[in-house]
Motif scaffolding. Structure first.
Motif, PDB file in Angstrom:
ATOM      1  N   ASP A   2       0.854  -1.056  -0.056  1.00 56.30           N
ATOM      2  CA  ASP A   2      -0.073   0.064   0.210  1.00 56.30           C
ATOM      3  C   ASP A   2       0.848   1.256  -0.053  1.00 56.30           C
ATOM      4  N   GLN A   3       0.174   2.229  -0.073  1.00 59.87           N
ATOM      5  CA  GLN A   3       0.738   3.625  -0.011  1.00 59.87           C
ATOM      6  C   GLN A   3       1.664   3.852   1.053  1.00 59.87           C
ATOM      7  N   SER A   4       1.341   3.477   2.215  1.00 56.74           N
ATOM      8  CA  SER A   4       2.070   3.712   3.274  1.00 56.74           C
ATOM      9  C   SER A   4       3.420   2.919   3.314  1.00 56.74           C
ATOM     10  N   MET A   5       3.300   1.727   2.675  1.00 62.36           N
ATOM     11  CA  MET A   5       4.554   0.997   2.553  1.00 62.36           C
ATOM     12  C   MET A   5       5.468   1.675   1.743  1.00 62.36           C
ATOM     13  N   VAL A   6       5.213   2.145   0.596  1.00 59.20           N
ATOM     14  CA  VAL A   6       5.690   3.035  -0.326  1.00 59.20           C
ATOM     15  C   VAL A   6       6.598   4.274   0.288  1.00 59.20           C
ATOM     16  N   LYS A   7       5.852   5.063   1.431  1.00 55.00           N
ATOM     17  CA  LYS A   7       6.450   5.913   1.954  1.00 55.00           C
ATOM     18  C   LYS A   7       7.334   5.543   3.041  1.00 55.00           C
ATOM     19  N   ALA A   8       7.246   4.285   3.604  1.00 56.49           N
ATOM     20  CA  ALA A   8       8.123   3.714   4.767  1.00 56.49           C
ATOM     21  C   ALA A   8       9.589   3.634   3.998  1.00 56.49           C
ATOM     22  N   GLY A   9       9.780   3.486   2.526  1.00 54.29           N
ATOM     23  CA  GLY A   9      11.090   3.380   2.009  1.00 54.29           C
ATOM     24  C   GLY A   9      11.400   2.028   1.140  1.00 54.29           C
ATOM     25  N   LYS A  10      12.017   2.200   0.336  1.00 52.24           N
ATOM     26  CA  LYS A  10      12.294   0.891  -0.726  1.00 52.24           C
ATOM     27  C   LYS A  10      12.920   0.027   0.084  1.00 52.24           C
ATOM     28  N   TYR A  12      13.121  -0.551   3.322  1.00 52.27           N
ATOM     29  CA  TYR A  12      12.636  -1.323   4.386  1.00 52.27           C
ATOM     30  C   TYR A  12      11.766  -2.184   3.851  1.00 52.27           C
ATOM     31  N   ARG A  13      10.947  -1.744   2.484  1.00 52.97           N
ATOM     32  CA  ARG A  13       9.958  -3.004   1.907  1.00 52.97           C
ATOM     33  C   ARG A  13      10.837  -4.150   1.507  1.00 52.97           C
ATOM     34  N   LYS A  14      11.782  -4.126   1.263  1.00 56.51           N
ATOM     35  CA  LYS A  14      12.638  -5.312   1.167  1.00 56.51           C
ATOM     36  C   LYS A  14      13.058  -6.209   2.329  1.00 56.51           C
ATOM     37  N   LEU A  15      13.057  -5.271   3.471  1.00 52.77           N
ATOM     38  CA  LEU A  15      13.288  -6.098   4.780  1.00 52.77           C
ATOM     39  C   LEU A  15      12.144  -6.728   5.146  1.00 52.77           C
ATOM     40  N   PHE A  16      10.918  -5.913   4.920  1.00 53.00           N
ATOM     41  CA  PHE A  16       9.546  -6.500   5.138  1.00 53.00           C
ATOM     42  C   PHE A  16       9.300  -7.696   4.514  1.00 53.00           C
ATOM     43  N   LEU A  17       9.725  -7.588   3.035  1.00 52.58           N
ATOM     44  CA  LEU A  17       9.336  -8.759   2.434  1.00 52.58           C
ATOM     45  C   LEU A  17      10.164  -9.942   2.626  1.00 52.58           C
ATOM     46  N   ALA A  18      11.393  -9.851   2.970  1.00 54.23           N
ATOM     47  CA  ALA A  18      12.370 -10.643   3.743  1.00 54.23           C
ATOM     48  C   ALA A  18      11.763 -11.643   4.756  1.00 54.23           C
ATOM     49  N   GLY A  19      11.354 -10.849   5.638  1.00 55.89           N
ATOM     50  CA  GLY A  19      10.741 -11.364   6.978  1.00 55.89           C
ATOM     51  C   GLY A  19       9.537 -12.088   6.811  1.00 55.89           C
ATOM     52  N   VAL A  20       8.744 -11.750   5.621  1.00 57.07           N
ATOM     53  CA  VAL A  20       7.415 -12.454   5.217  1.00 57.07           C
ATOM     54  C   VAL A  20       7.948 -13.902   4.931  1.00 57.07           C
ATOM     55  N   SER A 185      20.310  -9.137   0.485  1.00 59.97           N
ATOM     56  CA  SER A 185      21.572  -8.867  -0.123  1.00 59.97           C
ATOM     57  C   SER A 185      21.519  -7.720  -1.000  1.00 59.97           C
ATOM     58  N   THR A 186      20.211  -7.073  -1.442  1.00 62.89           N
ATOM     59  CA  THR A 186      19.996  -6.185  -2.186  1.00 62.89           C
ATOM     60  C   THR A 186      19.664  -5.061  -1.398  1.00 62.89           C
ATOM     61  N   ILE A 187      19.534  -4.912  -0.290  1.00 63.09           N
ATOM     62  CA  ILE A 187      19.462  -3.885   0.561  1.00 63.09           C
ATOM     63  C   ILE A 187      20.557  -2.869   0.859  1.00 63.09           C
ATOM     64  N   LYS A 188      20.416  -1.572   0.532  1.00 63.58           N
ATOM     65  CA  LYS A 188      21.657  -0.637   0.643  1.00 63.58           C
ATOM     66  C   LYS A 188      21.381  -0.139   2.205  1.00 63.58           C
ATOM     67  N   PHE A 189      22.123  -0.380   3.235  1.00 61.49           N
ATOM     68  CA  PHE A 189      22.268  -0.063   4.576  1.00 61.49           C
ATOM     69  C   PHE A 189      23.272   1.036   4.666  1.00 61.49           C
ATOM     70  N   PRO A 190      22.796   2.206   5.259  1.00 59.90           N
ATOM     71  CA  PRO A 190      23.954   3.148   5.667  1.00 59.90           C
ATOM     72  C   PRO A 190      24.504   2.827   6.775  1.00 59.90           C
ATOM     73  N   GLU A 191      25.458   1.865   6.642  1.00 55.85           N
ATOM     74  CA  GLU A 191      26.202   1.272   7.783  1.00 55.85           C
ATOM     75  C   GLU A 191      27.541   1.984   8.358  1.00 55.85           C
ATOM     76  N   ASN A 192      28.192   2.646   7.262  1.00 55.45           N
ATOM     77  CA  ASN A 192      29.553   2.865   7.694  1.00 55.45           C
ATOM     78  C   ASN A 192      29.707   3.808   8.958  1.00 55.45           C
TER      79      ASN A 192
END
Length: 401
Positions: A2-10, A12-20, A185-192
């Protein structure tokens, strides 16, 4: 999405999908393992041992997972633990008799150890992927994730295992770990920057850090106390859901699946309210805890299965809103460089107390009727919430958190 998921960030959507993907596969396998144990042994003893083994690793690996999450890239932790768990997920294929039960126990231990390391790394990654303003929305989506896993995993897993056989669920679980690792593996984390900041605290003892955080933030101290008290009561709910379904409402295994499905529905629906909240998270969470206790209290008194289903939905609905509020407070109040440690610590404390609570609840059922134990649990939730609401009412600033 949904639109809320889009706003949450691309990302995070990947992290959510991986969790499912990860969660449904694991639930499928868990249901099949317990059914397989009952078929092989004809007793619930092996089931009890397996459930206990799943909680033990959190005592040792929960703090380790939190420590690692604050020091090395989250992506590395998440991908590695998913890939390593594939081996143990497939090991259940070799269990055919009592002589191979050691495989179940050993693999269950290491799968749980992987989850103990994975969980704090995943949770502490959320604030890295979204803005602080989006935390309540995202944490409410996390409750939806749990709901989807319960409905798609626990409820459907038994059906799939019955129709196609347990071996199919084990392959599915292994594939889910591989799929989740590929997505992460496709998620870009701002880790450094975060890792560099975390290095400054390597020499600081974890207990000293915990003490400092608790003293600097009253909401965190209240929530830590709340987490301990809630976990001590959660064991009652975990034990009674099956007892209610089988013994009180005479619904058998189908009833267990229905009631778990009700929990999933409630958690999913909680998003409709939780994502709209903007302030007063602490008070809102405690009020939801009070209403959750009231639902459990009523549940212990009713005798109609349809009402029980609705009450389980209500319990999970209130729990989902409360959990989203509490997680948002912790993510905002705790310094980011200590997120991993704190979430690892909470997972360790929560699962340890939960295991003890389940054990004591099982013993209590030898002396108390299930409905009496459920009544005690509901009253306990209400008392916990009322006492903590009274405590924070004296501090107007705390109430606003």
């Amino acid at each position: 999405m949904d639109q809320s998921m889009v706003k949450a960030g691309k990302q995070y959507r990947k992290l959510f999908l991986a969790g499912v993907v990860n969660g449904i596969g694991d639930r499928f396998s868990s249901v099949a393992i317990l059914a397989m144990l009952l078929q092989i042994t004809g007793s619930g003893f092996a089931v009890g041992i397996t459930l206990a083994i799943r909680l033990i690793p959190f005592v040792f690996f929960g703090p380790l997972g939190g420590w690692l999450a604050d020091r090395i890239p989250r992506k590395s932790i998440l991908v590695t633990t998913d890939l390593l768990r594939i081996i143990f997920a497939l090991s259940f294929l070799f269990v055919h008799s009592k002589e191979e039960l050691w495989i179940v126990y050993l693999s269950s231990f290491f799968l749980a150890a992987g989850e103990a390391i994975y969980s704090p790394a995943r949770k502490s990654a959320i604030p890295l992927l979204v803005n602080k303003e989006q935390l309540i929305k995202v944490n409410s989506l996390e409750q939806v994730l749990i709901g989807i896993v319960l409905i798609g995993g626990a409820f459907s897993g038994g059906i799939v295992s019955y129709i196609f056989g347990a071996h199919v669920t084990f392959w599915f679980n292994a594939a889910s770990f591989l799929g989740a690792a590929a997505i992460i593996s496709t998620i870009k984390f701002p880790e450094n920057k975060r890792v560099e900041d975390g290095n400054k605290f390597r020499k600081e003892a974890q207990l000293a850090v915990l003490k400092k955080i608790m003293l600097m933030s009253a909401p965190v101290l209240i929530l830590l106390i709340c987490e301990v008290l809630i976990a001590s009561m959660n064991g009652i709910d975990n034990v009674l859901i099956s007892v209610y379904a089988v013994n009180e409402f005479q619904l058998g295994d189908v009833g267990v699946g229905l009631f778990y499905g009700a929990l999933g529905i409630g958690l999913t629906l909680s998003y409709s309210i939780a994502n709209r909240l903007r302030k007063n998270f602490l008070v809102t969470g405690l009020v939801c805890l009070l209403l959750e206790g009231a639902s459990l209290l009523v549940l212990s008194r009713i005798h109609v299965a349809a009402f029980a289903f609705l009450l389980f939905c209500s319990v999970a609905f209130m729990s989902g809103i409360g959990n989203a509020c509490f997680d948002t407070i912790l993510m905002k109040e705790i310094p980011e460089e200590h997120h991993g440690m704190m979430f690892g610590l909470l997972a360790t404390i929560g699962n340890t107390i939960l295991g003890l609570s389940m054990f004591l609840s099982g013993i209590a059922l030898n002396y108390l009727a299930p409905r009496s134990l459920g009544l005690i649990g509901g009253i306990a939730y209400i008392l916990i919430s009322v006492i903590l609401l009274i405590v924070i009412s004296s501090n107007r600033e705390t109430c606003k958190r």
